[in-house]
Enzyme design. Structure first.
Site, short mmCIF file in Angstrom:
data_model
loop_
_atom_site.label_atom_id
_atom_site.label_comp_id
_atom_site.label_asym_id
_atom_site.label_seq_id
_atom_site.Cartn_x
_atom_site.Cartn_y
_atom_site.Cartn_z
N HIS A 196 0.84 -1.20 0.00
CA HIS A 196 0.00 0.00 0.00
C HIS A 196 0.88 1.26 0.00
O HIS A 196 0.69 2.17 -0.82
CB HIS A 196 -0.90 -0.03 1.23
CG HIS A 196 -1.76 1.18 1.42
ND1 HIS A 196 -3.13 1.15 1.29
CD2 HIS A 196 -1.46 2.47 1.73
CE1 HIS A 196 -3.63 2.35 1.50
NE2 HIS A 196 -2.62 3.18 1.78
N GLU A 197 1.85 1.29 0.93
CA GLU A 197 2.71 2.46 1.04
C GLU A 197 3.64 2.57 -0.17
O GLU A 197 3.95 3.68 -0.63
CB GLU A 197 3.53 2.40 2.33
CG GLU A 197 2.71 2.28 3.61
CD GLU A 197 1.74 3.42 3.83
OE1 GLU A 197 1.85 4.45 3.12
OE2 GLU A 197 0.86 3.31 4.69
N HIS A 225 1.86 4.30 -3.00
CA HIS A 225 1.86 5.76 -2.85
C HIS A 225 3.21 6.33 -3.31
O HIS A 225 3.26 7.31 -4.06
CB HIS A 225 1.63 6.13 -1.39
CG HIS A 225 0.22 6.00 -0.93
ND1 HIS A 225 -0.85 6.51 -1.63
CD2 HIS A 225 -0.31 5.43 0.20
CE1 HIS A 225 -1.97 6.26 -0.96
NE2 HIS A 225 -1.66 5.60 0.14
#
Length: 265
Positions: free
Chosen positions: A58-59, A62
């Site tokens: 997820h990170e 980003h």
């Protein structure tokens, strides 16, 4: 033309992340074969490792989106190595989400990569950076539920089947909660570039408390019921039943005793 990163180590996958993947693989193997009659413990490690892996992805999504949009600083910060220890708020990104999984069986959104937004021009780019994280959770949920929607789940051992279902539930809850247009969450990050400066200034003080506001609302019985109805509807569309996610949680909480004589259709 600006180089994305002059240092190869900024993009090298961290041994910490590879270790998490290894734990997930070994514990998944143990769940599949019912190794040493400790299925619940194996499910626990499989789900926790899988959940942390998904948080890293997820990170990373980003950071990778930010890199493509012009923020080359994410490389030097270590965000592209998938190392959870390099996040600016490891407590928010890793520790609290895992604690919430253990206590409540819900995927808490965690977000802790610092994007230097001033380096990025274009509202669409800012929105894409914000949506990329929840999109990764949704994609991971699709992969986890592939045996269900491909109708191959009957060949999967019950414990592993339920572990996949529960881990998929965490992905769906994380994606849905993160997409809420609440300050501090990715959903607000998607719409923020399109708001007026005055609206952004009014919303800014609430950003540190966004997730607390969401979970406060989930304590309201009517809101909680609607939320889980939406989650169950999404999972049913992916071929996962409420019984399978419930049994996955029961296996996960091995300290309460594993489900006995489980029969699934």
């Amino acid at each position: 033309m600006t180089s994305a990163s002059p240092h190869p180590e900024h993009h090298r996958i961290s041994p910490v992340f590879l270790g998490l993947v290894a734990i997930m693989a070994v514990s998944g193997w143990a769940v599949w074969y019912g190794w040493a009659d400790v299925t619940g413990v194996s499910v626990f490690f499989f789900v926790v490792a899988g959940w942390i892996v998904s948080l890293c992805l997820h990170e990373y999504a980003h950071a990778r989106s930010a890199l493509g949009a012009g923020d080359v600083s994410v490389g030097a910060k270590g965000y592209l190595t998938l190392n959870p220890l390099r996040y600016t708020h490891a407590l928010l990104s890793i520790v609290l989400p895992v604690v919430f999984v253990i206590l409540g069986g819900i995927g808490l959104p965690g977000g802790a990569v610092y994007i230097e937004r001033g380096r990025i021009t274009g509202r669409w780019k800012h929105s894409l950076i914000s949506v990329s994280g929840p999109a990764t959770n949704a994609l991971f949920a699709g992969v986890l539920t592939a045996p269900f929607w491909l109708h191959g789940v009957h060949d999967v051992p019950v414990a592993f089947r339920c572990a996949l279902a529960f881990l998929a539930l965490l992905q769906v809850t994380a994606a849905l909660l993160n997409l809420l247009p609440v300050p501090g969450l990715d959903g607000y990050g998607v719409i923020e570039p399109w708001l007026s400066p005055a609206a952004r200034r009014q919303a800014e003080p609430f950003a540190p408390f966004g997730i607390l506001i969401v979970f406060g609302c989930l304590w309201i019985p009517q809101v909680n019921a609607v939320f889980w109805d939406v989650i169950d509807t999404i999972l049913r569309g992916m071929g996962v039943s409420e019984l399978e996610t419930y049994l996955g949680l029961e296996y996960f909480r091995f300290w309460q005793g594993e489900p006995q004589n489980v029969l699934l259709p």
